[in-house]
Structure formats: C-alpha cells, structure tokens
Design a protein around this motif. Structure first.
Motif, PDB file in Angstrom:
ATOM      1  N   LEU A   4       0.953  -0.929   0.108  1.00 42.53           N
ATOM      2  CA  LEU A   4       0.042   0.074   0.024  1.00 42.53           C
ATOM      3  C   LEU A   4       0.853   1.062   0.011  1.00 42.53           C
ATOM      4  N   LEU A   5       0.553   2.341  -0.788  1.00 42.55           N
ATOM      5  CA  LEU A   5       0.971   3.678  -0.552  1.00 42.55           C
ATOM      6  C   LEU A   5      -0.096   4.607  -0.481  1.00 42.55           C
ATOM      7  N   GLY A   6      -0.004   5.672   0.605  1.00 43.35           N
ATOM      8  CA  GLY A   6      -0.730   6.634   0.794  1.00 43.35           C
ATOM      9  C   GLY A   6      -0.415   7.932   0.899  1.00 43.35           C
ATOM     10  N   MET A   7      -1.113   8.991   0.535  1.00 43.47           N
ATOM     11  CA  MET A   7      -0.473  10.307   0.928  1.00 43.47           C
ATOM     12  C   MET A   7      -1.666  11.021   1.320  1.00 43.47           C
ATOM     13  N   SER A   8      -1.349  12.078   2.211  1.00 43.80           N
ATOM     14  CA  SER A   8      -2.363  13.297   2.962  1.00 43.80           C
ATOM     15  C   SER A   8      -1.667  14.365   2.809  1.00 43.80           C
ATOM     16  N   ALA A   9      -2.164  15.520   2.297  1.00 42.25           N
ATOM     17  CA  ALA A   9      -1.140  16.753   2.085  1.00 42.25           C
ATOM     18  C   ALA A   9      -2.270  17.839   2.362  1.00 42.25           C
ATOM     19  N   ASN A  10      -1.467  18.954   2.965  1.00 40.72           N
ATOM     20  CA  ASN A  10      -2.125  20.380   3.032  1.00 40.72           C
ATOM     21  C   ASN A  10      -2.203  21.202   1.762  1.00 40.72           C
ATOM     22  N   VAL A  11      -1.457  20.891   0.837  1.00 39.24           N
ATOM     23  CA  VAL A  11      -1.438  21.475  -0.484  1.00 39.24           C
ATOM     24  C   VAL A  11      -1.585  20.430  -1.549  1.00 39.24           C
ATOM     25  N   ARG A 249      -6.038  14.561   7.873  1.00 45.40           N
ATOM     26  CA  ARG A 249      -6.474  15.732   7.163  1.00 45.40           C
ATOM     27  C   ARG A 249      -5.367  16.386   6.977  1.00 45.40           C
ATOM     28  N   GLU A 250      -5.476  16.769   5.504  1.00 45.51           N
ATOM     29  CA  GLU A 250      -4.341  18.047   5.239  1.00 45.51           C
ATOM     30  C   GLU A 250      -3.112  17.490   5.845  1.00 45.51           C
ATOM     31  N   GLY A 251      -2.698  16.472   5.664  1.00 45.37           N
ATOM     32  CA  GLY A 251      -1.266  15.719   6.028  1.00 45.37           C
ATOM     33  C   GLY A 251      -1.062  15.790   7.803  1.00 45.37           C
ATOM     34  N   GLU A 252      -1.935  15.963   8.661  1.00 44.20           N
ATOM     35  CA  GLU A 252      -1.994  15.985   9.827  1.00 44.20           C
ATOM     36  C   GLU A 252      -2.841  14.793  10.609  1.00 44.20           C
ATOM     37  N   ILE A 253      -2.299  14.195  11.685  1.00 48.22           N
ATOM     38  CA  ILE A 253      -3.506  13.096  12.175  1.00 48.22           C
ATOM     39  C   ILE A 253      -4.427  14.160  13.069  1.00 48.22           C
ATOM     40  N   VAL A 254      -5.596  13.564  12.659  1.00 51.04           N
ATOM     41  CA  VAL A 254      -6.592  14.539  13.421  1.00 51.04           C
ATOM     42  C   VAL A 254      -7.267  13.494  14.548  1.00 51.04           C
ATOM     43  N   ALA A 255      -7.279  12.513  14.616  1.00 52.59           N
ATOM     44  CA  ALA A 255      -7.674  11.451  15.496  1.00 52.59           C
ATOM     45  C   ALA A 255      -7.038   9.873  15.292  1.00 52.59           C
TER      46      ALA A 255
END
Lengths: 261, 261
Positions: A4-11, A249-255
C-alpha cells in the motif's frame, strides 16, 4: 501480500517521487506482479488509474511518474494475487459513492470467512476478499448513517470497530478515503512519515533516486506518506500498531483509535 | 453541447482510430474544450480515464491514442460545459455500481428542472444536470429491480420510459452500459455504423487519417461505432430517430424501442 501507498497533504502535491520507488516493487525489486492502481483526489474531483499488468512495465504507470498530478489525497496499491484471479476487476483501489462522495479503498492482507460478510447497498464487481470486505464495510457504515453524520467522531469510531472485526478474520491493513479524510488502519504492517519545514533530502530504497524537498515545497507544506514498508532509507518512519486507526486531514493526524486488547 | 462516442464489438477491439478523430473535436476542430473522458469494459473489468483539460492537448488522451486498449464496449465524451463548472467531478463518463456491475453513463444535451428529479440509492458527486439525471435514472431502475431482473425486456422497456421522461426536460442523448449491453438513446443527435466483412477503408473527417480495416480485423468481427456526428466521410452512417433506444450486444442491435409519439 500486496503493498500500500498513501498520501495526505495540506497543499496539492504530486506523488511522483514516492510512486517511483513504490512501483519498482511491482515486479522489479518486489514480487507484486499482478496489477496496480492509483487514485487521486484532486481539487475538483476524483480519478484513478488501474492496470492488471506489473507496474514496473506499465506504460500507464510510467505516465503517472512523469506527469505530476497534484493531489491532496492519494491511495495506491500493487498486487500479489491471493484470492481472485489476475484481472482488472480484481485490481485495487476500489471505489463506491456514498453520500455524494467517492470512497476509495485499498487493502493489504488476506481474510478467511469473508464470503459470509453481509452485503447491503454495495456488491462486489470482482471476486476478491478485499472488495467483498469493502462492500461490507461501506454498506454497514451507510446502514448506520444513511445520511452524512454531523458527528464525525461517531463515524470514525464505527469505522474502527468494523476494522477490528475484519482484523479478526485475518490480515487487514487498510487505506480508505472520502476526499477530505484519509483513514489508515494497521493490522500487521503500515508505516508513515510526515515531512514539513525544515525539509531535507530523501533517498529511495527501491530505486536510485534522491529528492531534495526544499526545492519542491514552501515552508507551510505538510505532506504525510504511508506505506507498507518505508520507502526511503535515510528518514525516520513511524510504524503503526496492530489495531490502530489514524484519521488524516491535510497531512496531519486528527484522530487516533487504538485496540482495546 | 458535448459530443459522444461509443463502441460495441464482438471481439476485443481498440478504438484508437475513432478516438483520434473524436479527440480533435475537443479543442481542435470542435469547441469542446472543457474536459473529456473514456471508459473501457475489458475482458475482466472496467476502467476509465478522465481529464478536465482539452483532449487535443491532453497527455493522457495521447496515451489512449497510442496504447491500444482492447475492449468490447467503450463510452467516451468530450465536454463543452453548460451546467456545472469545468472540473474533474463534472467530467463524463460517470459510473455507479448496480447489481455488482459497473454502470457507465455519458450524456449530451441540457435539461431544465433536473434539480427536482428524485434521488434514491445514488447521489451526484459533481454539480451537473447530467450526473443528477444519471443518479435519478439508475436509482429508479434499482427501485423497480432491487435484484438483477431475469426479464431483460422489462428492464429495457423501463429504461426507455425513463429516457423518454428525461427527453421531456430538454435534450437527452445518452450512452449507457453495464458491461454486457450498450444502451444508446437519441433525443436529437446520434449516429451509428456497423462494420463487418467485407471490410473497407475509412477516412476520418476531423484528422488526416485513413484506416484499412481489412488489415486489422478477421472476417467474423462485428464492430459498431456511435457518435454525435459521423466520424468518417466515406461511409454511410445511420442517424437515430428522436425517442429511439437501441440495445447493443457484441456489435449487433438486439432490441429497439421507439417513441409512442
């Protein structure tokens, strides 16, 4: 096993660097020759590319490496078939619409007894345990929440509970996204890294490639990458715990949800 | 107005020739600059490529022209936006799973009063009249047939009735497919041609390109192509009638429904 490969980013960020290393595992440095896929949530929509051929030889994969698609969330998968033949319908990621959002899913692992998991709103197109589990999971969320819930925490907690149940059937490492949030669940193997200022250099483990992120970023960028195995050999990746669900969300862990065990 | 391109064939066939002419209308010889998409039902699965940029400049479109994907059913669309902004989520074709089959849809035309069309199982991701009408149509079929009907004729007759209703709201030229059948409905403009032995030459209207199908076919091949406007200038295309629904399977028309008017 698949990867698996995943990405979360704020831009909106392209994943060319990580994907280049990752796809070498698809028939190059790794045994995952049975297809690959990648899904992008871009400003304004969702699209995916899937191919039942080894990623390392795929013309479409090469295009993805060379043609930067800027995205806030990416989910990618390379496959080593266990349940279900090598064909397009069995190639991850899978997608279904719920609440007017495209929900995208990729799974690493193998389940037993998956054939008996209830299906409601969604039915599998292919013949994998993975897609069956996805249809079960999403159908169950939709049964509990026919409309998009205002209480996000309740939804996430339900998701964690369902993931724990699926982990009880075998190995269930998961990437799931709805366009705003990326959900990552670890059954046995999933690692992550968050890159932010001050940015440095990274060396791919699977291909001869170095990137200096300073040249490609602004000081406010936050980009998190997840993979079955770390993709670089000069950075500190964090390994998730079995039973851990992270909401990004947007690169950060929110939960973060942990197993009760 | 947008343009539609469809194919139904009895052997896996690439659409490179027709698509080459078609994509020139996407910002080249035509005004359809607001995105394009193409969906393939291949042996073993479904995939699609979509891009919110003009097809004539799209690297992904170029790949599709050069990389023959063999398929039994193809649906493609180039967009000139009317309802809904230029963005990926508003780019046809749209897809939803029903009865474990990926149903793919593209629409040419414009509807009024579409916002009040009932939605049940499916909700739009984007903001077009087209996708809303699709979600309505598929949801209504699923309401009438919660399980895949054994009586195909009843389903097709329901589909024709729903298309007629949508035609009452404006212009509704349609391509729809479930992997086995291609459904084509004409509101104002849709033409088709069936190529079979003895095969001849064809000249594209929109690009300087000639193909001699004898070199690319076997005597048993049957390949039907549909388009908003004929794509070649030396063959006889058949124009569909307003209110006409054709059901295609393996390149042949297997059912035909006409308006009661």
């Amino acid at each position: 096993m698949c990867e698996l490969l995943g990405m979360s980013a704020n831009v909106p960020t392209d994943i060319c660097f990580s994907f280049t290393g990752f796809l070498h595992r698809g028939g190059g440095t790794g045994p995952h020759r049975d297809g690959w896929g990648i899904a992008f949530y871009e400003e304004g929509g969702y699209r995916e590319f899937r191919d039942p051929h080894p990623s390392v030889h795929s013309r479409i994969a090469r295009l993805i490496c060379e043609y930067p698609i800027k995205s806030n969330i990416v989910i990618s998968h390379i496959r080593q078939a266990n349940v279900g033949g090598v064909k397009l319908a069995n190639t991850h990621p899978f997608v279904r619409e719920m609440w007017g959002q495209p929900w995208c899913y990729a799974h690493n692992g193998q389940l037993s007894g998956w054939e008996t998991l209830d299906l409601a709103s969604y039915r599998p197109v292919g013949s994998t345990d993975s897609e069956h589990a996805f249809c079960h999971l999403l159908g169950e969320l939709r049964r509990r929440y026919p409309d998009p819930p205002e209480d996000r925490r309740g939804l996430w907690s339900s998701l964690h509970e369902l993931c724990e149940k699926l982990r009880g059937l075998g190995v269930f490492n998961l990437l799931l996204a709805d366009g705003e949030y990326l959900y990552t669940y670890c059954s046995t193997k999933l690692a992550h890294i968050t890159r932010r200022a001050p940015f440095g250099e990274a060396n791919l483990s699977d291909a001869e490639m170095v990137v200096n992120f300073v040249e490609h970023t602004t000081p406010d960028d936050v980009v998190s990458v997840l993979a079955t195995e770390p993709l670089t050999d000069n950075e500190e990746w964090v390994r998730m715990q079995p039973g851990e669900l992270l909401v990004w969300r947007e690169g950060e862990i929110v939960a973060r949800y942990l197993s009760d065990e």
